[in-house]
Every structure is written in C-alpha cells, then in structure tokens.
Design a protein around this motif. Structure first.
Motif, PDB file in Angstrom:
ATOM      1  N   CYS A  74      77.192  57.291  66.467  1.00 13.90           N
ATOM      2  CA  CYS A  74      76.291  56.252  67.148  1.00 13.90           C
ATOM      3  C   CYS A  74      75.711  55.482  66.141  1.00 13.90           C
ATOM      4  O   CYS A  74      75.102  55.873  65.795  1.00 13.90           O
ATOM      5  CB  CYS A  74      75.529  56.817  68.550  1.00 13.90           C
ATOM      6  N   GLU A  93      73.798  53.647  66.476  1.00 14.13           N
ATOM      7  CA  GLU A  93      72.584  52.630  66.894  1.00 14.13           C
ATOM      8  C   GLU A  93      71.713  52.827  66.154  1.00 14.13           C
ATOM      9  O   GLU A  93      70.791  53.262  65.369  1.00 14.13           O
ATOM     10  CB  GLU A  93      72.447  52.181  67.602  1.00 14.13           C
ATOM     11  N   CYS A  94      71.971  54.289  66.867  1.00 13.85           N
ATOM     12  CA  CYS A  94      70.605  55.788  66.399  1.00 13.85           C
ATOM     13  C   CYS A  94      70.925  56.886  65.917  1.00 13.85           C
ATOM     14  O   CYS A  94      70.551  58.186  65.669  1.00 13.85           O
ATOM     15  CB  CYS A  94      70.884  55.943  68.240  1.00 13.85           C
ATOM     16  N   TRP A 136      73.031  59.238  66.567  1.00 12.72           N
ATOM     17  CA  TRP A 136      74.261  60.723  67.020  1.00 12.72           C
ATOM     18  C   TRP A 136      74.886  61.034  67.034  1.00 12.72           C
ATOM     19  O   TRP A 136      75.969  60.647  66.742  1.00 12.72           O
ATOM     20  CB  TRP A 136      73.710  60.169  68.556  1.00 12.72           C
ATOM     21  N   CYS A 192      76.470  55.958  74.112  1.00 12.09           N
ATOM     22  CA  CYS A 192      75.506  56.811  73.526  1.00 12.09           C
ATOM     23  C   CYS A 192      74.771  57.509  74.434  1.00 12.09           C
ATOM     24  O   CYS A 192      74.276  57.937  75.265  1.00 12.09           O
ATOM     25  CB  CYS A 192      74.620  56.186  72.650  1.00 12.09           C
ATOM     26  N   LEU A 233      71.962  59.225  74.270  1.00 11.44           N
ATOM     27  CA  LEU A 233      70.646  59.656  73.489  1.00 11.44           C
ATOM     28  C   LEU A 233      70.041  57.951  73.617  1.00 11.44           C
ATOM     29  O   LEU A 233      69.289  58.035  74.916  1.00 11.44           O
ATOM     30  CB  LEU A 233      70.606  59.899  71.933  1.00 11.44           C
ATOM     31  N   CYS A 234      70.464  56.748  73.034  1.00 10.98           N
ATOM     32  CA  CYS A 234      70.372  55.650  73.558  1.00 10.98           C
ATOM     33  C   CYS A 234      70.997  54.553  74.019  1.00 10.98           C
ATOM     34  O   CYS A 234      70.454  53.659  74.587  1.00 10.98           O
ATOM     35  CB  CYS A 234      69.581  55.000  72.405  1.00 10.98           C
TER      36      CYS A 234
HETATM   37 ZN    ZN Z   1      72.504  56.116  70.365  1.00  9.00          ZN
END
Ligand code: ZN
Ligand code: ADP
Ligand code: ZN
Length: 740
Positions: free
Chosen positions: A446, A448-449, A451, A486, A488-489
C-alpha cells in the motif's frame, strides 16, 4: 508360547517396531523378512513389513495381538532393496515403518498383491480352509463362502477370479472375506525363473566418440563387476548422455539392468525419446506424474526384469531390479534428489550405498557437480572422468557480468540487456530470460500506509498472481482474492513490489508486441500435457522470447537460443543458506547450457548489483571447476560441509515456547553424549512462523562422520523416550540441504 514373534515395521511416525503373534493357522516355515503383513494397529488395520522373527519380546507375550494375514508368499522387495532400507533407516534415524513404506508403490502399501499385471493372480484354498470345510459347523451360516471353498478345494492349482465369478454371487467380496479369515490365499501365477536373455542390439548412430568420451566409457566398462563411483563431469552438450547410453548397452549385453535417476524436471520427453530410440526392450519410467496403477505396473516390470532400463526420479532409487548392473544419477547435484519432508533421504547418496552393497558401478553425472561430490573426487573416493569440450567443438557460451547499479530498469531489465535482446531478435534468433520467481510480484504494497501482503500463517509475504487474480503464499499454499483496497487504511493505491515471471512476460509483450513469448514455470505448465505442448511450440519456433524459472534450466535444449539473460543473480548470491552461492552457480551454468549450437554459440548476460562478488567473478572468468575449488576453500575455512557433517533437529508447535523448550531439553540430553560433536542452538528457524506453526532448530555438527552418527545413535533413541510433549512435532534431518 504360540510360536515366533513377528517384528513388524508398521507405517506410523513412531521410531520403533511392533511385535505381533503370527496369524492363526499359518504355515510358519515360510516366514521371511520383507513379507507384507496385515496387522491390527489401534483401531485400524494396516499393512506392515516383517523385519525379523524372534523368540522373545520385551513386552508381555500375553498382551501381543496376532497378525491378521500374511500378504505375500515371496517378499515383494528384493533382498538388496531390503538391505538398503535397513541401512537408510539407521543412517537417517527415521521411523522404520515410514522408511519401508517409501519403497513400495501405493497399491502395494494398501495390500494389493505384488503380481505382474499380465498374469492374473489365482486363489487357492489354505490348510486352514480345508479344516474349516471339514468342521462344517463354522460355515453353516455362510453358504456362499462354503460354496466357493468347496469349489476351490477341487482346484489343485488355484483358480483366477474370472473363473470363480460364475460360481457364486459376489465372488470377489466373498473371497476377500475368506482371505481375511485365512482360508484362502492369493498366489502368483508361476514366473519363469530363468535369466532373461540379453536383448538384441540396436545399432549406434554413426558418430565417432571423442577421446574423452571413449576414455570415460572404457573406464566404466572396465569396472562393471565391482563397486566404483565415477563422477562424470562435463558441460552441457559434452556428450554425457552418449556415455550413459554406451555404458548401458554394455550392461544390457551382460543380461543386466540399468537404473537411471534424474531430477523431476530433468525427466523430459526429449531424454526419454532418446533412451527409447537407442535402447532395446521396454523402458520402465517411474515419476510422480503416474497414477497408482501405472506406477505399480512400471515397478513390476522393473522387478521381473522385463524392463531392462529403469528411469525414474528420487524414489526410484528403491526400484526393485531383478539383475542390477549399473546405477546412474544424472544431474547429481540437483536438490530434488533430497526428500525435504518425512523420510529425508538423499537419493544420490543412497544410490552410492546401493552400488556398494551390490558391488556394481555408480555413475554420477553433472556439468556442475555438488561440492560434496567434487570433494569426494579430490579425495579419490570417486574416480573423476571429465568431458572438457562440447561435442563438435562448439564454443562454450561467453558469459558477461552486467552491473545494474544506478541503471534505469524496465521491470527489472536494464537497457544494455534490452539492447542485446534486440540485436539477437533482429537476427531471427531466440532469447531466454531466467528469473527464479513465479507470479507477478512477490509483494503487494500500500503506497499510502505501507501495508504489505503478509500471509496470515507465515512470516512471509503473499505473492501477487495477476492472471489468477489471487494472492498466494508460496510457503503454505494459502490464497485469497487480491485486495482492491488496502485492508488497513482503505486506500486504492496498491502497488506490486518486485518482479516475477508473470510481470516480466507482461512487460515484454508491451515492449515486443509482435513477437511470440513463452513463459515456462509451474503456473503455466500445471495441466497435464501443457509442458509438452509448450516445448513443441518452442521448437517449432513459434516463440522468440522464452521466460522461465528453474524449470527452464534442466533437460531441454533450445538450439536457436543465442542469448541468455539471468535477470537477477543477487537473490542467490546473498541467500541465508551457506549453499546459496553454489546453487546460484549451478543454475547460471545450467541455464547457460540450454543455449546455442556449434555454429551459433550462446551469449550469457548476468544482471547483478554485486559485480565484484569474488565467487561470481571466478565462475565467469575461470569456469565451474575453479569456482568449486574456491567455494570448497571457503567451506573448509568455515568448517562447513563437506568438511563437517551435520544433522538438524527441527521442532515446531503452535506455541513458540514449546518448540524451544523441547529443543532445550533435547540439548540437555545431548550434552553428555556429544563427544566430538558441536551443538548449535536452539535458535528460531530463519522463517520462524510457517503455516501457523512456530519453528525452531538445533544444529549438530561434527568433523568426523562416525562421531556424528555414534552420537545420533545414542541421542535419538533417548529423545524418543523423553519426547512426551504431544503438541510438538519434531524431526531429524541428516545431511540437511537447507538449514530452515
Ligand atoms: Zn494502506
Ligand atoms: P550432454 O548429455 O553432456 O548434454 P549429449 O550426450 O546429449 O551431451 O550430446 C550432445 C549432442 O551431441 C547430442 O545430440 C548427441 O547425440 C551428440 N553427440 C554426442 N557424442 C557425439 C559424438 N562423439 N559425435 C557426434 N555427436 C555426438
Ligand atoms: Zn503462508
């Protein structure tokens, strides 16, 4: 006392044999080691092996259960295989039942008669059956059984199932019931006991052996009556297979058989076609692609000598032979000869043991012999035979190291490599790219975060397989659909990280839209027959670029390939295992050997971020023998195999503490016994969690093999007595090839 005690290897993971009383009403004079015996085991019935008979038992004789049935009149395995199994059982310290089961085709493990397929077995009444008939009371309530027994009482030579079918309703089931009571038995139709005459000769192709070939053949042919191991070292295309064929011809001419072991993926249609064309008589082929019936039939053809030549993968080292004359292990360095779970034997090493026990030669062939074998040749335990040149004088491929540091990469391919590819493709030649990683990308990330696509059960990432639209763990096999956001996020910016063969294929299709591109890995060849189709298409020239994993590296020859690209050598140069550089060198040379022919020598390009790696430089500049010498010097300095001998005790449990506690206790048991033996650990395995279980290991190592085995003899027996934690699964790996 009711007679001798039967000591039986029961297929169970327990490190011991089990004692039984003989089955009632059984002729005990015919009891011999190696007979299959059906016995009660817990609440089940299983088929075990009679190892020996004894007058005594360490158990209370009154508590012994009788065996149910002796399944054979002759041991299904010949004496030499039984001796090999006994040896292997001690050397590998493995539960005897599993060791013996390994040597038998599944159908025989299930109790099927070990009889040649062409001759239907026949049923015969036993002495107990005649008694039962006479004391007719027992049979009063079983009229069908009685009918069949009466019929069989009149057939002196027994009767086949076919002739018994009309006698009673449901004859087959009734016969089985009668057999379970010991009243009838299955016998083999008589086999002629005369040695099979040598087969007719098939003329050689009109080729003139070169001096090195002639010398190798003469050396082996001079040793056909004794044990001698030959290490036949020669680059791909140097004529090793021709040496095998000539030596096999000499063996067949003496009325003997040849056993040839090859790695699983080395067992190609090309190799088999060459054997069939050149060698007379039926060929028995034993490999994992056979169904149970095919396997049994091939096994029986080997055993009764109908098949003069037996070709097979790892477990064929136990193939029964009527008149063994030579054992050949092709690509002897291949890791697939080592079984990696359960009974962890090494088929090459067992071939050497079998050859010694039989007093026949063993030929180990390779372009890149295992360092263990190189060392045995240096110590003159093996006789080294070298084929230094390609047949026909073709040049060996030129190998270049390509420094990819700071280079822009198109999906892992550097510009210089792409330019070289264009050059060869423009000349209408084929290009082969080797990348030992299947799937699209080894990780999904990911952006973004951060993951990562971790496996829920392992300390590993799940590989992205775009074609299947799944994430797959290559360690435990777990899979799930590819996440679209994702977990997670919730971001949709998920990116594949790293390169697999699928990704390389996609990139190349964009780069070379007009060219045929073939990908060869386990995913693209899963269907039966798909590998054959792919190979045929490649040979017809339908594909100009070939991409593959180590599957591409073996057995096949692609004469129109003139450029080989090793996409990523770094993986192998810096593996966790001390064997990874050896392995990488072998793979590089093997892939290189797929390419070219006399008038079109191949070029090999190795992409790496470590162009100055000393072993890689030696390999490229001076070839494999120099690499082997350098690598052996490193091993010697570090006291690693083959200058030390190892056994690895592995333990795993759902709870990490328990696995370690078990190994600590094992170490405490070992300490007073470890004379000349080093104990290293316990330590977590390099991949600590796999398939939901925590793994740890304890390495034992000794400079002298007999010290290690003397120690293991004492230690493992005690370990079985003390290993009472049922939550811990453990196993011993003698001469481990992988330290995880
Ligand atoms: Zn993420
Ligand atoms: P390897 O097993 O070492 O890769 P092969 O035995 O397959 O080598 O030989 C490579 C090719 O050369 C084969 O096509 C084989 O038939 C051919 N060949 C082998 N020996 C000779 C020889 N002495 N003269 C001509 N051709 C040969
Ligand atoms: Zn997993």
């Amino acid at each position: 006392m009711t007679g001798p005690i039967l000591r039986i290897a029961v297929p169970s993971p327990l490190y011991r044999t089990f004692d039984y009383l003989p089955p009632p009403d059984r002729d005990l004079t015919a009891l011999r080691p190696g007979l299959r015996v059906r016995v009660p085991f817990g609440r089940r019935q299983v088929v075990g092996f009679l190892l020996e008979t004894s007058d005594s038992t360490s158990l209370d004789p009154a508590a012994l259960r009788p065996a149910l049935e002796i399944l054979d009149s002759e041991p299904p395995l010949p004496a030499d295989v039984l001796a090999l199994l006994q040896w292997a059982r001690r050397y590998y310290h493995h539960p005897p039942g599993e060791v013996f089961a390994t040597a038998l085709p599944v159908l025989l493990r299930q109790g099927e008669p070990a009889l040649p397929p062409a001759l239907p077995p026949s049923w015969r009444i036993t002495a107990a059956g005649r008694t039962a008939l006479a004391e007719s009371a027992v049979l009063r309530r079983a009229p069908v059984q009685r009918l069949l027994l009466e019929h069989l009482a009149g057939c002196a030579d027994g009767a086949s199932l076919e002739t018994l079918r009309p006698v009673a309703r449901d004859s087959a089931a009734t016969l089985r019931a009668l057999r379970a009571r010991g009243w009838v038995e299955l016998i083999a139709a008589p086999t002629p006991n005369t040695p099979t005459p040598p087969p007719p000769r098939i003329p050689h192709p009109p080729l003139i052996l070169n001096a090195a070939q002639a010398e190798a053949i003469a050396s082996i042919a001079a040793a056909l009556e004794r044990f001698q191991v030959f290490l036949l070292e020669g680059v791909t295309g140097s004529g090793k297979t021709e040496v095998y064929l000539r030596v096999i011809e000499a063996v067949l001419a003496r009325g003997r058989q040849a056993l040839v072991l090859t790695p699983e993926i080395g067992l190609t249609p090309q190799l088999l076609a060459r054997f069939r064309e050149r060698l007379p008589g039926p060929l028995a082929v034993l490999h994992s692609g056979l169904n149970d019936r095919e396997r049994l039939n091939a096994w029986l053809l080997a055993r009764d000598g109908t098949a003069r030549v037996v070709v097979g993968t790892r477990s064929a080292v136990f193939a029964p032979l009527r008149a063994p004359g030579i054992l050949i292990v092709d690509e002897e360095h291949d890791p697939s000869f080592k079984q990696q779970d359960g009974f962890r034997y090494h088929a090459r090493d067992l071939a050497v043991v079998r050859g010694r026990q039989l007093g026949i030669p063993v030929v180990l062939g390779s372009a890149t012999p295992a360092l263990e074998s190189c060392q045995n040749a240096r110590r003159e335990r093996y006789q080294l035979l070298q084929l230094p040149e390609r047949v026909g004088g073709g040049a060996e491929p030129a190998i270049d190291i390509l420094d990819v540091r700071r280079q822009p990469l198109l999906e892992g391919l550097s510009r210089p490599l792409l330019e070289r590819m264009r050059l060869h493709l423009a000349r209408n030649e084929q290009v082969l790219l080797f990348l030992n990683r299947r799937g699209f990308a080894p990780i999904l990330l990911c952006h973004e975060c951060g993951w990562l696509s971790a496996c829920r059960h392992c300390d590993a990432r799940m590989t992205l397989h775009l074609r299947q639209r799944r994430l797959i763990c290559h360690h435990c096999g777990d899979s799930r659909p590819v996440d679209s956001v994702c977990p997670l996020c919730g971001s949709v910016d998920l990116r594949p990280l790293g390169h697999g063969t699928e990704r390389l294929e996609t990139a190349l299709r964009q780069e070379f839209p007009d060219l045929g591109i073939a990908r060869m890995d386990r995913d693209s060849t899963r269907r039966r027959g798909s590998l054959e189709t792919l190979l045929a298409d490649i040979h017809n020239g339908d594909h100009r670029i070939l991409i593959g994993t180590q599957m591409l590296a073996k057995g096949h020859h692609f004469p129109d390939v003139t450029l080989v690209g090793i996409v990523d050598a770094d993986q192998g140069l810096h593996g966790v295992d001390f064997r990874s550089s050896e392995r990488m060198a072998q793979l590089i040379l093997q892939v290189a050997g797929r390419a070219g022919r006399a008038e079109k020598p191949g070029n090999v390009v190795i992409q790496t971020h470590h162009p100055d790696h000393p072993l890689l430089r030696v390999l490229v500049a001076q070839g494999y023998p120099a690499f082997a010498a350098a690598a052996l010097a490193e091993r010697q300095a570090a006291l690693l195999p083959p200058f030390a001998h190892q056994a690895l005790l592995r333990a795993e449990a759902a709870d990490p503490e328990r696995a370690t506690a078990f190994l600590k206790a094992a170490r405490a048991l070992a300490e007073p016994l470890a004379d000349g033996v080093e104990l290293l650990g316990p330590a977590p395995a390099p991949m600590e969690r796999r398939a939901g279980r925590y793994r740890a290991q304890l390495l034992t190592q000794a400079a002298r093999r007999q010290d290690l085995h003397g120690f293991l003899d004492r230690w493992i027996a005690r370990l079985w007595e003390h290993a009472t934690d049922r939550q811990v699964r453990w196993s011993l790996d003698v001469d481990p090839m992988e330290l995880y």
